[in-house]
Design a protein around this motif. Structure first.
Motif, PDB file in Angstrom:
ATOM      1  N   ASP A 512      45.438  39.550  34.435  1.00  0.00           N
ATOM      2  CA  ASP A 512      44.747  40.322  35.471  1.00  0.00           C
ATOM      3  C   ASP A 512      45.671  41.454  35.914  1.00  0.00           C
ATOM      4  O   ASP A 512      46.533  41.274  36.772  1.00  0.00           O
ATOM      5  N   CYS A 515      46.020  42.598  39.820  1.00  0.00           N
ATOM      6  CA  CYS A 515      46.524  41.743  40.904  1.00  0.00           C
ATOM      7  C   CYS A 515      47.988  41.992  41.225  1.00  0.00           C
ATOM      8  O   CYS A 515      48.664  41.127  41.755  1.00  0.00           O
ATOM      9  N   CYS A 521      50.224  36.290  42.123  1.00  0.00           N
ATOM     10  CA  CYS A 521      50.276  37.156  40.946  1.00  0.00           C
ATOM     11  C   CYS A 521      51.692  37.136  40.371  1.00  0.00           C
ATOM     12  O   CYS A 521      52.670  37.204  41.111  1.00  0.00           O
ATOM     13  N   ARG A 532      47.203  36.195  37.143  1.00  0.00           N
ATOM     14  CA  ARG A 532      46.870  35.541  38.403  1.00  0.00           C
ATOM     15  C   ARG A 532      46.997  34.033  38.221  1.00  0.00           C
ATOM     16  O   ARG A 532      46.471  33.462  37.272  1.00  0.00           O
TER      17      ARG A 532
END
Length: 680
Positions: A512, A515, A521, A532
């Motif tokens: 991700d 994030c 994160c 994440r």
């Protein structure tokens, strides 16, 4: 001298067996340090270190071709703290790319308080003159493991061929029955170099060997001539002197381990980490089978340090390991007659010696044979001879975990001979929805492994049978791998009911890039980017979740026991049939798996599993004693590429392996847990 905190942080992005090749070194270098006469008379006197160094140097000259100019040797008063530091710096300056480096320390080992927060305690070499004065000079203090690792980091930057051996104790524990131990009390002073920040190896290369575990002592012992040697060094050097073509460092270590641990009254278990598969004498790499050392010999039985947790079974046959022997069937063999969780006993035929290595020749399966049917599209034509050869192989017990049935509707697996033709890489079918492709008499034979519903179990279980002999060998190998997966999945303890106080929690790291800098994160190394973190999840909860391809599954361990340490192992059974150890890694020391009493071990950022599309399985084993993870690992099925049929594999898993998702924590010696989950 290597703790959990010294091992590289490694994220497993693809679970496979790394097969290193041995690089022939350009030059050779040796740093040998032996200290038995200390200026501090309060230390235990030692009699073996100087003999250890002479023995090691003689072996390196005669067996490895070292010349006098290749050596840096420090004995007794030459091995001060600054003397050792200078020797390492000289060695680092001499070494060039691909050179071979051998480092051997023989003397006292100890511990001192860690002052820079990188571990619980610093382990030390007790250099000459250390602790003889309280003056603020490094010569009055031990050599820290932080210093040693910083020197090794500079060597690793230049060459992968570094063998590091420390024949010293790692604690003040005294072994029973021996007066001469390489243990002295911890240094209670604040080390003058302890607060410094040291460079750690970015990648730890080569071989790293310790003569004893952190809480054990290494011992001196006398030979018949009255001369003392370190027990570990004596056997280690003798095994190197006797090394044969094809022997790996792991073979040398296992022989030495068996010989040291076989001594009555000695509580000393050597440890090794690094590229175990690297060959000792150089040359190209040849894959070697897993081996087990012989540790005890009686007139009627032989003991090996592997039991049910390592898939040893009653009735299995092990053969003396001699890779260059012209007639292996004439070598001594061992038939297993008794199996315990951590050791097995067998009846020998032929002569064995303590330290001999054995490898499994025939495996005895202790479950109801899996029923298999055999069919062909041209049973009375071109496939007739193939069918007869495969049936003969079954009659000759080449597939001991399986039983051939003439009733396909009653089979758990179906073997089907086809002769498909491919267009754009895909087999041609009569109709789009046909389960199996059309066979053509002018095409080469292939044997497919199917589910009971006639769907392909794995895409890479389409085995070419152009060569009948090689085809049956391939079938035997792949069916054996399926059977070993079943054994590992169903391995569980049945004694008692008390749960072990060790819990495994898992976390899902999902890619991700949006994030960044947010809660939960993480930026992962090796170019994996931002992820994440989701969780924690209990092992059973993972089964209720569907993961995405490229998700990373990682873990944490918590030993809630107040007094007892446990060894913890996490295995992955991948969609391609490979069994791999996620934690610890196969190249780690056995002690790396130990989780101490009340310890929380967070593996996030250290190790993990990047999942592949299909069905993944995680097997968790908790044990009072260490096991050899290499005995449980296996390579993937022989592949032709492609993914397997997920829905049919799930059906096969239910039918052959039983229900999914049990956690069995029932025994105060060992226990297991299992989680199987889908990846889309």
């Amino acid at each position: 001298m290597i703790s959990r905190f010294k091992i590289n942080l490694l994220l497993i992005t693809f679970i496979c067996h790394f097969i290193p090749t041995t690089v022939i070194a350009a030059s050779k270098h040796a740093l040998l340090i032996g200290i038995q006469d200390y200026s501090n008379t309060s230390f235990n006197s030692l009699k073996g270190p100087v003999n250890d160094i002479k023995l090691t140097a003689d072996m390196l000259r005669k067996r490895f071709g070292f010349s006098q100019k290749n050596f840096i040797i420090l004995l007794n008063n030459k091995a001060t703290h600054t003397g050792i530091e200078k020797a390492f710096k000289t060695l680092i300056k001499r070494v060039n790319s691909n050179d071979f480096v051998y480092i051997h320390y023989s003397g006292h080992g100890s511990q001192t308080a860690d002052l820079n927060g990188d571990e619980k305690k610093d382990q030390t070499w007790v250099s000459y003159g250390a602790r003889s004065s309280n003056k603020a000079h490094k010569n009055n203090y031990d050599v820290l493991d932080d210093e040693i690792n910083a020197w090794l980091a500079q060597l690793y930057d230049k060459t992968e061929q570094v063998v590091f051996v420390s024949d010293s104790c790692h604690s003040a524990t005294v072994s029973r029955g021996f007066d001469l131990t390489r243990a002295i009390d911890d240094d209670d002073r604040s080390h003058i170099l302890g607060k410094l920040t040291y460079t750690r190896p970015a990648i730890e290369r080569g071989i790293r060997v310790g003569a004893a575990r952190d809480h054990e002592s290494a011992v001196d012992f006398p030979r018949k001539n009255g001369q003392y040697y370190g027990m570990f060094t004596w056997h280690w050097v003798k095994n190197l002197q006797q090394a044969q073509a094809g022997d790996t460092w792991n073979h040398i270590y296992k022989r030495t381990y068996a010989q040291v641990t076989a001594k009555r009254g000695v509580v000393q278990q050597p440890q090794m980490a690094g590229k175990r598969s690297q060959q000792v004498l150089g040359g190209g790499f040849t894959p070697q089978p897993p081996t087990i050392p012989v540790t005890r010999i009686n007139n009627n039985w032989i003991k090996i340090p592997a039991g049910s947790l390592s898939s040893v079974t009653i009735g299995s046959v092990y053969r003396l390991y001699k890779p260059q022997h012209p007639n292996p069937q004439r070598l001594p063999r061992l038939t297993i007659t008794q199996v315990k969780p951590f050791a097995s006993y067998g009846k020998p035929k032929g002569t064995f010696q303590t330290g001999d290595l054995v490898t499994e020749e025939n495996h005895a399966y202790h479950f109801t044979p899996i029923k298999v049917s055999l069919e062909a599209d041209f049973p009375n034509g071109k496939d007739k001879s193939f069918l007869q050869a495969i049936k003969t192989a079954f009659d000759m017990k080449r597939f001991p975990a399986y039983r051939l049935t003439n009733n396909p509707s009653n089979a758990e697996l179906r073997l089907h001979l086809l002769r498909p033709k491919r267009k754009n890489g895909s087999p041609i079918r009569r109709a789009k929805n046909d389960l199996l492709p059309k066979s053509f008499s002018n095409q080469a034979a292939e044997l497919w492994v199917l589910t009971s519903e006639q769907r392909l179990l794995y895409e890479n279980l389409q085995m070419r049978f152009a060569n009948l002999t090689k085809g049956i060998d391939l079938l035997q190998d792949n069916l054996n791998k399926l059977a070993r997966i079943r054994e590992l999945k169903t391995l569980q303890s049945h004694r008692g009911s008390r749960k072990l106080p060790v819990t495994l929690q898992s976390y899902i790291l999902r890619p991700d890039n949006s994030c960044r800098s947010k809660r939960n994160c993480l930026k992962l190394p090796n170019g994996l980017g931002w992820h994440r973190k989701k969780g924690p999840y209990a092992l059973s909860e993972i089964e209720t979740r569907t993961l995405n391809k490229d998700d990373i599954l990682t873990f944490s361990l918590h030993n809630r026991s107040r007094r007892r340490a446990y060894y913890c192992y996490i295995f992955n059974i991948s969609p391609n049939g490979a069994i791999s150890s996620i934690f610890p890694e196969p190249e780690d020391m056995m002690e790396y798996a130990r989780v101490n009493a009340r310890e929380r071990l967070d593996l996030i950022g250290e190790t993990g599993l990047m999942v592949e599309k299909g069905q993944e399985t995680v097997k968790f084993i908790i044990s009072r004693y260490p096991i050899d993870v290499s005995l449980l690992e296996q390579e993937a099925f022989e592949q032709r590429g492609g993914n397997f049929n997920l829905s049919e594999l799930l059906l096969f898993a239910h039918t052959v392996y039983g229900n999914r998702g049990r956690v069995s924590l029932r025994n105060d010696e060992w226990a297991t847990g299992l989680a199987t989950f889908d990846v889309r």
